[in-house]
Design a protein around this motif. Structure first.
Motif: not given
Length: 99
Positions: A1-6, A8-10
């Motif tokens: 899981m990359d930081v960017q998708s995390t 965006e999820f948050l």
């Protein structure tokens, strides 16, 4: 899981949370307005009931006073009739004793 998708999820979660909170706040505001209206209606109804009760008690007291006056007048008439009858009875007794 990359930081960017995390991230965006948050942010997505936060946006949904904010939308839900706005919806809940709007519903709560509507409920508060409704409750205020119900409270005002209740207060008016209680005031109307109290007014009707005061009027009913006042009318009842007035009727009781009129009834008392009627009874007193009737008692006075009955006393007069009784006195007259007693006088008639006494007169008839005296008339018989004399003959």
């Amino acid at each position: 899981m990359d930081v960017q998708s995390t991230i965006e999820f948050l942010f997505g979660q936060q946006a949904r949370f904010d939308a839900q909170m706005a919806e809940l706040t709007e519903k709560m505001d509507l409920m508060v307005d409704h409750q205020i209206g119900m409270d005002e209606r209740h207060d008016r109804e209680i005031a109307d009931i109290r007014s009707a009760l005061r009027q009913a008690v006042r009318l009842s007291v007035e009727e009781q006073r009129r009834e008392r006056a009627r009874r007193q007048a009737l008692d006075t008439k009955v006393d007069k009739v009784a006195t007259s009858l007693q006088g008639l009875i006494d007169a008839m007794k005296n008339d018989r004793n004399g003959h």
